[in-house]
Design an enzyme around this catalytic site. Sequence first.
Site, PDB file in Angstrom:
ATOM      1  N   HIS A 269       0.872  -1.194   0.000  1.00 14.28           N
ATOM      2  CA  HIS A 269       0.000   0.000   0.000  1.00 14.28           C
ATOM      3  C   HIS A 269       0.904   1.238   0.000  1.00 14.28           C
ATOM      4  O   HIS A 269       1.745   1.390  -0.878  1.00 14.28           O
ATOM      5  CB  HIS A 269      -0.950  -0.105   1.200  1.00 14.28           C
ATOM      6  CG  HIS A 269      -2.078   0.889   1.233  1.00 14.28           C
ATOM      7  ND1 HIS A 269      -2.528   1.572   0.132  1.00 14.28           N
ATOM      8  CD2 HIS A 269      -2.868   1.311   2.273  1.00 14.28           C
ATOM      9  CE1 HIS A 269      -3.533   2.364   0.477  1.00 14.28           C
ATOM     10  NE2 HIS A 269      -3.761   2.231   1.783  1.00 14.28           N
ATOM     11  N   HIS A 316      -2.310  -2.499  -9.628  1.00 18.43           N
ATOM     12  CA  HIS A 316      -3.355  -1.936  -8.767  1.00 18.43           C
ATOM     13  C   HIS A 316      -4.508  -2.923  -8.652  1.00 18.43           C
ATOM     14  O   HIS A 316      -4.796  -3.664  -9.594  1.00 18.43           O
ATOM     15  CB  HIS A 316      -3.877  -0.606  -9.322  1.00 18.43           C
ATOM     16  CG  HIS A 316      -4.548   0.215  -8.273  1.00 18.43           C
ATOM     17  ND1 HIS A 316      -5.873   0.073  -7.964  1.00 18.43           N
ATOM     18  CD2 HIS A 316      -4.062   1.157  -7.428  1.00 18.43           C
ATOM     19  CE1 HIS A 316      -6.173   0.904  -6.983  1.00 18.43           C
ATOM     20  NE2 HIS A 316      -5.089   1.567  -6.631  1.00 18.43           N
ATOM     21  N   ASP A 371       2.439   5.782  -6.590  1.00 20.56           N
ATOM     22  CA  ASP A 371       3.709   5.711  -5.861  1.00 20.56           C
ATOM     23  C   ASP A 371       4.941   5.679  -6.763  1.00 20.56           C
ATOM     24  O   ASP A 371       6.051   5.943  -6.301  1.00 20.56           O
ATOM     25  CB  ASP A 371       3.710   4.474  -4.953  1.00 20.56           C
ATOM     26  CG  ASP A 371       2.616   4.548  -3.912  1.00 20.56           C
ATOM     27  OD1 ASP A 371       2.448   5.623  -3.319  1.00 20.56           O
ATOM     28  OD2 ASP A 371       1.912   3.541  -3.705  1.00 20.56           O
TER      29      ASP A 371
HETATM   30  N1  NMX Z   1       5.087  -6.686  -9.617  1.00 21.31           N
HETATM   31  C1  NMX Z   1       5.099  -8.045  -9.654  1.00 21.31           C
HETATM   32  N2  NMX Z   1       4.008  -8.794  -9.525  1.00 21.31           N
HETATM   33  C2  NMX Z   1       2.841  -8.159  -9.398  1.00 21.31           C
HETATM   34  C3  NMX Z   1       2.740  -6.749  -9.394  1.00 21.31           C
HETATM   35  C4  NMX Z   1       3.925  -6.019  -9.493  1.00 21.31           C
HETATM   36  N3  NMX Z   1       3.938  -4.697  -9.447  1.00 21.31           N
HETATM   37  N4  NMX Z   1       1.444  -6.419  -9.257  1.00 21.31           N
HETATM   38  C5  NMX Z   1       0.756  -7.567  -9.148  1.00 21.31           C
HETATM   39  N5  NMX Z   1       1.607  -8.619  -9.245  1.00 21.31           N
HETATM   40  C6  NMX Z   1       1.289 -10.038  -9.100  1.00 21.31           C
HETATM   41  C7  NMX Z   1       0.654 -10.251  -7.740  1.00 21.31           C
HETATM   42  O1  NMX Z   1       1.641 -10.330  -6.723  1.00 21.31           O
HETATM   43  C8  NMX Z   1      -0.076 -11.554  -7.981  1.00 21.31           C
HETATM   44  O2  NMX Z   1       0.863 -12.586  -7.932  1.00 21.31           O
HETATM   45  P1  NMX Z   1       0.509 -14.037  -7.298  1.00 21.31           P
HETATM   46  O3  NMX Z   1      -0.563 -14.569  -8.191  1.00 21.31           O
HETATM   47  O4  NMX Z   1       1.791 -14.759  -7.353  1.00 21.31           O
HETATM   48  O5  NMX Z   1       0.019 -13.767  -5.913  1.00 21.31           O
HETATM   49  C9  NMX Z   1      -0.563 -11.392  -9.409  1.00 21.31           C
HETATM   50  O6  NMX Z   1       0.300 -10.417 -10.014  1.00 21.31           O
HETATM   51  C10 NMX Z   1      -1.994 -10.924  -9.536  1.00 21.31           C
HETATM   52  O7  NMX Z   1      -2.141  -9.711  -8.788  1.00 21.31           O
HETATM   53  P2  NMX Z   1      -3.211  -8.604  -9.234  1.00 21.31           P
HETATM   54  O8  NMX Z   1      -4.558  -9.226  -9.125  1.00 21.31           O
HETATM   55  O9  NMX Z   1      -2.840  -7.978 -10.509  1.00 21.31           O
HETATM   56  O10 NMX Z   1      -2.979  -7.493  -8.104  1.00 21.31           O
HETATM   57  P3  NMX Z   1      -3.617  -7.393  -6.638  1.00 21.31           P
HETATM   58  O11 NMX Z   1      -4.942  -6.718  -6.753  1.00 21.31           O
HETATM   59  O12 NMX Z   1      -3.592  -8.690  -5.932  1.00 21.31           O
HETATM   60  O13 NMX Z   1      -2.574  -6.436  -5.904  1.00 21.31           O
HETATM   61  C11 NMX Z   1      -1.143  -4.550  -5.695  1.00 21.31           C
HETATM   62  C12 NMX Z   1      -2.515  -5.064  -6.169  1.00 21.31           C
HETATM   63  C13 NMX Z   1      -1.114  -3.039  -5.792  1.00 21.31           C
HETATM   64  C14 NMX Z   1      -0.958  -4.954  -4.228  1.00 21.31           C
HETATM   65  C15 NMX Z   1      -0.053  -5.183  -6.583  1.00 21.31           C
HETATM   66  O14 NMX Z   1      -0.215  -4.742  -7.907  1.00 21.31           O
HETATM   67  C16 NMX Z   1       1.351  -4.875  -6.098  1.00 21.31           C
HETATM   68  O15 NMX Z   1       1.862  -5.622  -5.238  1.00 21.31           O
HETATM   69  N6  NMX Z   1       2.007  -3.807  -6.641  1.00 21.31           N
HETATM   70  C17 NMX Z   1       3.328  -3.421  -6.186  1.00 21.31           C
HETATM   71  C18 NMX Z   1       3.230  -2.666  -4.875  1.00 21.31           C
HETATM   72  C19 NMX Z   1       2.617  -1.297  -5.071  1.00 21.31           C
HETATM   73  O16 NMX Z   1       2.991  -0.539  -5.952  1.00 21.31           O
HETATM   74  N7  NMX Z   1       1.644  -0.976  -4.197  1.00 21.31           N
HETATM   75  C20 NMX Z   1       1.038   0.383  -4.186  1.00 21.31           C
HETATM   76  C21 NMX Z   1      -0.425   0.403  -4.637  1.00 21.31           C
HETATM   77  C22 NMX Z   1      -0.959   1.785  -4.586  1.00 21.31           C
HETATM   78  N8  NMX Z   1      -0.998   2.319  -3.223  1.00 21.31           N
HETATM   79  O17 NMX Z   1      -0.459   3.353  -2.945  1.00 21.31           O
HETATM   80  O18 NMX Z   1      -1.574   1.684  -2.332  1.00 21.31           O
HETATM   81  C1  MLT Z   2      -4.791   4.070  -2.640  1.00 20.26           C
HETATM   82  O1  MLT Z   2      -4.611   5.252  -2.964  1.00 20.26           O
HETATM   83  O2  MLT Z   2      -5.394   3.773  -1.609  1.00 20.26           O
HETATM   84  C2  MLT Z   2      -4.158   3.001  -3.468  1.00 20.26           C
HETATM   85  O3  MLT Z   2      -4.126   3.346  -4.813  1.00 20.26           O
HETATM   86  C3  MLT Z   2      -4.682   1.627  -3.202  1.00 20.26           C
HETATM   87  C4  MLT Z   2      -6.092   1.322  -3.600  1.00 20.26           C
HETATM   88  O4  MLT Z   2      -6.857   2.153  -4.074  1.00 20.26           O
HETATM   89  O5  MLT Z   2      -6.447   0.127  -3.439  1.00 20.26           O
END
Ligand code: NMX
Ligand code: MLT
Length: 436
Positions: A269, A316, A371
Amino acid sequence: MSRLKTLLAAKIEEHRPRTQKLQKEFASVVIDQVNIGQVIGGARDIRALVTDISYLDPMEGIRFRGKNIPETFAALPKAKGGEYPTVESFWYFLLTGEIPTQAEADEVHADFQARAKVPAYVFEVLRAMPKDSHPMVMLSTAVLTMQKESQFAAKYHTLKKTEYWDAMYEDASNLMARLPEIAAFIYRLKYKNGDIIAPKDGLDLGANFAHMMGIAKPYDDVARMYFILHSDHESGNVSAHATHLVASALSDAYYSFSAGLNGLAGPLHGLANQEVLDWIMAFEKMLGGVEPTEENVKKALWETLNSGHVIPGYGHAVLRKTDPRYQAQMEFCLKHLPHDPLFKVVNMIYHVAPGVLTEQGKTKNPWPNVDAQSGVIQWYYGLKEYDFYTVLFGVGRALGVLANIVWDRALGYPIERPKSVTTAMLEEWAAKGGRQ
Ligand code: NMX
Ligand code: MLT
C-alpha cells in the site's frame, strides 16, 4: 457555527432520508454475487462499502465528489501565489461536495489555525521514541497519543446517535489541523538533528507545511498537490477501509486514523513510495556509475520478478490503466524538473515495466500507480530521506478517511462485521457447484 459545519449539517439532513429509504425499502435488492475466488482473494471487487466522497473507475481513475483530478484542481480556489488549490478548500469540497468561495476557504483556514496547537506531550512522546523508529510508527503513535483529546470519546455517553457526527467532525478537524506540524516535527527531529521550525501564522496548510519542513517554494505547491492527490481512493483501499472498520465500532477518529496509518505503512500500500526509491537506489548502486538505459532497467526488473518480489509502484487492485495521480505528478515534473536524472530513470521504468509485467503475465494491471512517480518530486526538492515518504501520503490520506468517518457517523452506518466461513464449507460448496 462555521459556514462549513452549517453547510455540512444541512447536507447531512438532506442525505439521511436517502440512506434510510434504501435501508427500509430496498434492503433485499441484490447488487452483487460473491464467489470463492473473491472470498479467498481479498474481497476483490465485492460491492460492500458505500461512500459519496470519491469513486474509482478502473479505466478513468479517481473522481473526488464527481470531479476528476484536472477538474478538481481547476475548480477550487488557488493558494495565494500558487498554482494549486489550498488543502483547506479541498477539505470543504470533500466534506460537502460544494466548491467553496475564497471567503469560505479562508474561513476553513482560520478554523484550522484555531485548532492547530499540538499538545506538548505529543512532542515529548516522539522525542522519547527509539531513534530508529520508522516515521510511520512515529506518526501513528503521535495520532494515538492524542486520543485523550477526543470529543467523541468524552461525549459518547451523552450524545444521541444523530449527534455523533458533530463530535466526530470536531475530532477530524482538530486532527487535520495538527497533522502537518506533527509530520514536519517528525522529519526535523529524525533527519535534521531536532532543529525544529515552528509553524507560522497566516500561511495556508500547504505553505505552512513547506515552511516547517524548511523547504523553499515551490514546495508549498508540491505539498498542496501531494496532499490532495493522495487524499482519497474510494473506500476499499487498506487505509480507508481500516479507518472505516475501526470507526464502525464507534472508536473515535484518533483510534481509527491511527489504524488506517498502520495499514498505509504496508509495502503493498502506501509504503510502496518508499520501496520505489529504494528500488531505484539499489539499481543505481548495482550499475556502479554506468548510465541507466532501457536495457539495464529491463534486466533489473526481471531480476526483481525472478527473485519473487513485486515491482513497486506498478499494478493496482482496481485500476486497469496508468493512474491519473501518476500522470498529474508527471505533468508537474515535465514542467518543473524535466531534465532531472531521477525523473529520467522513472520515465525509463515507465517505458519498460509495463512490457516486462505483461510478458511475465501475472498482474492484471501492468501500469504505474501513484507511488511510482511521487518520490522523484520529493527527492528533487531535497527530501531525500525516502523512508519519510509514506508519512506525506498519510497526511494527505487523512483528508479522505476523516471526511469519510464523519459521514459514517452522520449516516449511522453500523458496526462492520462480515461473515466468515471455513475451508471445508468452501470445499463442500465447490463440490456442489454453489451454496444451496
Ligand atoms: N510486480 C510483480 N508482480 C505483481 C505486481 C507487481 N507490481 N502487481 C501484481 N503482481 C502479481 C501479484 O503479486 C499476484 O501474484 P501471485 O498470483 O503470485 O500472488 C498477481 O500479479 C496478480 O495480482 P493482481 O490481481 O494484478 O494485483 P492485486 O490486486 O492482488 O494487488 C497490488 C494489487 C497493488 C498490491 C499489486 O499490484 C502490487 O503488489 N504492486 C506493487 C506494490 C505497489 O505498488 N503498491 C502500491 C499500490 C498503490 N498504493 O499506494 O496503495
Ligand atoms: C490508494 O490510494 O489507496 C491506493 O491506490 C490503493 C487502492 O486504491 O487500493
